[in-house]
Design a protein around this motif. Sequence first.
Motif, PDB file in Angstrom:
ATOM      1  N   ASP A 111       0.599  -1.215   0.095  1.00 25.08           N
ATOM      2  CA  ASP A 111      -0.103  -0.113   0.046  1.00 25.08           C
ATOM      3  C   ASP A 111       0.963   1.220   0.043  1.00 25.08           C
ATOM      4  O   ASP A 111       0.528   2.187  -0.892  1.00 25.08           O
ATOM      5  CB  ASP A 111      -0.958   0.136   1.294  1.00 25.08           C
ATOM      6  N   ARG A 112       1.898   1.216   0.739  1.00 22.54           N
ATOM      7  CA  ARG A 112       2.791   2.466   0.943  1.00 22.54           C
ATOM      8  C   ARG A 112       3.319   2.817  -0.504  1.00 22.54           C
ATOM      9  O   ARG A 112       3.546   3.708  -0.861  1.00 22.54           O
ATOM     10  CB  ARG A 112       3.763   2.286   2.063  1.00 22.54           C
ATOM     11  N   SER A 113       3.981   1.649  -1.074  1.00 24.70           N
ATOM     12  CA  SER A 113       4.582   1.882  -2.267  1.00 24.70           C
ATOM     13  C   SER A 113       3.478   2.342  -3.315  1.00 24.70           C
ATOM     14  O   SER A 113       3.884   3.296  -4.162  1.00 24.70           O
ATOM     15  CB  SER A 113       5.197   0.617  -2.912  1.00 24.70           C
ATOM     16  N   SER A 114       2.407   1.763  -3.352  1.00 23.39           N
ATOM     17  CA  SER A 114       1.343   2.331  -4.429  1.00 23.39           C
ATOM     18  C   SER A 114       1.118   3.845  -4.181  1.00 23.39           C
ATOM     19  O   SER A 114       1.164   4.374  -5.228  1.00 23.39           O
ATOM     20  CB  SER A 114       0.131   1.346  -4.274  1.00 23.39           C
ATOM     21  N   ARG A 115       0.785   3.928  -2.992  1.00 25.28           N
ATOM     22  CA  ARG A 115       0.618   5.628  -2.763  1.00 25.28           C
ATOM     23  C   ARG A 115       1.715   6.501  -3.056  1.00 25.28           C
ATOM     24  O   ARG A 115       1.543   7.640  -3.755  1.00 25.28           O
ATOM     25  CB  ARG A 115       0.323   5.673  -1.250  1.00 25.28           C
ATOM     26  N   GLU A 116       3.189   6.105  -2.882  1.00 30.03           N
ATOM     27  CA  GLU A 116       4.168   6.835  -3.276  1.00 30.03           C
ATOM     28  C   GLU A 116       4.241   6.850  -4.486  1.00 30.03           C
ATOM     29  O   GLU A 116       4.641   7.781  -5.282  1.00 30.03           O
ATOM     30  CB  GLU A 116       5.533   6.098  -2.643  1.00 30.03           C
ATOM     31  N   LEU A 117       4.050   5.981  -5.393  1.00 26.76           N
ATOM     32  CA  LEU A 117       4.295   5.927  -6.899  1.00 26.76           C
ATOM     33  C   LEU A 117       3.056   6.782  -7.594  1.00 26.76           C
ATOM     34  O   LEU A 117       3.314   7.285  -8.268  1.00 26.76           O
ATOM     35  CB  LEU A 117       4.080   4.243  -7.512  1.00 26.76           C
ATOM     36  N   THR A 118       1.848   6.637  -7.052  1.00 25.82           N
ATOM     37  CA  THR A 118       0.742   7.443  -7.545  1.00 25.82           C
ATOM     38  C   THR A 118       0.909   8.698  -7.458  1.00 25.82           C
ATOM     39  O   THR A 118       0.809   9.662  -8.108  1.00 25.82           O
ATOM     40  CB  THR A 118      -0.717   6.944  -7.164  1.00 25.82           C
ATOM     41  N   ASP A 119       1.513   9.011  -6.209  1.00 24.95           N
ATOM     42  CA  ASP A 119       1.667  10.604  -5.891  1.00 24.95           C
ATOM     43  C   ASP A 119       2.849  11.215  -6.607  1.00 24.95           C
ATOM     44  O   ASP A 119       2.784  12.277  -7.535  1.00 24.95           O
ATOM     45  CB  ASP A 119       2.134  10.852  -4.463  1.00 24.95           C
ATOM     46  N   LEU A 120       3.851  10.339  -6.877  1.00 20.16           N
ATOM     47  CA  LEU A 120       5.086  10.736  -7.972  1.00 20.16           C
ATOM     48  C   LEU A 120       4.548  10.907  -9.094  1.00 20.16           C
ATOM     49  O   LEU A 120       4.884  11.998 -10.054  1.00 20.16           O
ATOM     50  CB  LEU A 120       6.177   9.760  -7.739  1.00 20.16           C
ATOM     51  N   LEU A 121       3.928   9.911  -9.799  1.00 17.39           N
ATOM     52  CA  LEU A 121       3.267  10.038 -11.187  1.00 17.39           C
ATOM     53  C   LEU A 121       2.250  11.042 -11.320  1.00 17.39           C
ATOM     54  O   LEU A 121       2.212  11.564 -12.390  1.00 17.39           O
ATOM     55  CB  LEU A 121       2.977   8.540 -11.671  1.00 17.39           C
ATOM     56  N   SER A 122       1.663  11.239 -10.295  1.00 18.85           N
ATOM     57  CA  SER A 122       0.663  12.461 -10.219  1.00 18.85           C
ATOM     58  C   SER A 122       1.245  13.827 -10.586  1.00 18.85           C
ATOM     59  O   SER A 122       0.724  14.525 -11.056  1.00 18.85           O
ATOM     60  CB  SER A 122      -0.284  12.523  -8.945  1.00 18.85           C
ATOM     61  N   LYS A 123       2.206  14.020  -9.932  1.00 17.45           N
ATOM     62  CA  LYS A 123       3.070  15.243  -9.993  1.00 17.45           C
ATOM     63  C   LYS A 123       3.444  15.389 -11.251  1.00 17.45           C
ATOM     64  O   LYS A 123       3.700  16.612 -11.950  1.00 17.45           O
ATOM     65  CB  LYS A 123       4.291  15.362  -9.192  1.00 17.45           C
ATOM     66  N   VAL A 124       3.892  14.464 -12.076  1.00 18.87           N
ATOM     67  CA  VAL A 124       4.544  14.553 -13.404  1.00 18.87           C
ATOM     68  C   VAL A 124       3.471  14.998 -14.321  1.00 18.87           C
ATOM     69  O   VAL A 124       3.452  15.692 -15.226  1.00 18.87           O
ATOM     70  CB  VAL A 124       5.445  13.124 -13.739  1.00 18.87           C
ATOM     71  N   SER A 125       2.300  14.046 -14.146  1.00 19.78           N
ATOM     72  CA  SER A 125       1.098  14.459 -15.138  1.00 19.78           C
ATOM     73  C   SER A 125       0.684  15.725 -15.073  1.00 19.78           C
ATOM     74  O   SER A 125      -0.196  16.166 -15.986  1.00 19.78           O
ATOM     75  CB  SER A 125       0.275  13.320 -15.056  1.00 19.78           C
ATOM     76  N   THR A 126       0.590  16.414 -13.869  1.00 15.28           N
ATOM     77  CA  THR A 126      -0.055  17.648 -13.685  1.00 15.28           C
ATOM     78  C   THR A 126       1.124  18.924 -13.892  1.00 15.28           C
ATOM     79  O   THR A 126       0.705  20.035 -14.285  1.00 15.28           O
ATOM     80  CB  THR A 126      -0.399  17.883 -12.113  1.00 15.28           C
TER      81      THR A 126
END
Length: 127
Positions: A111-126
């Motif tokens: 869960d922690r890794s999924s959250r960190e990855l989605t947060d990281l990739l959301s920054k890039v896409s915005t």
Amino acid sequence: MRKIGIISLMILLVFIYILVRPNPEIVSVSLISETAETAYTDNDSIRIFKDAIRTVKKVRGAVDVGPPTYRMNVTYADTEVVKFSLYLDFETKSGFLIKDSNSEKMLKLKDRSSRELTDLLSKVSTN
């Protein structure tokens, strides 16, 4: 009795080696989606990907899934490139990996890794 002691010692040494052997260092990760390709080489991003890969849990049974969210190429310091399919759900912040060399086994992200990855990739896409 002496043979059992020697065999036990050898098993113990192999076990210790497995526990303390150095993990190969990741030097870059590239993600390819339908619309873009992004490379990550900074320490914080590499740490997130490394933790995600290191802490996956194998899911029992074979899988049959659709196209991945990203194709992921992980390049190690020894120039080895390992290819994965990365599946992420940005709403639930959950995901899993499938290693190309073993495409029938799903590797669930913690869960922690999924959250960190989605947060990281959301920054890039915005950006």
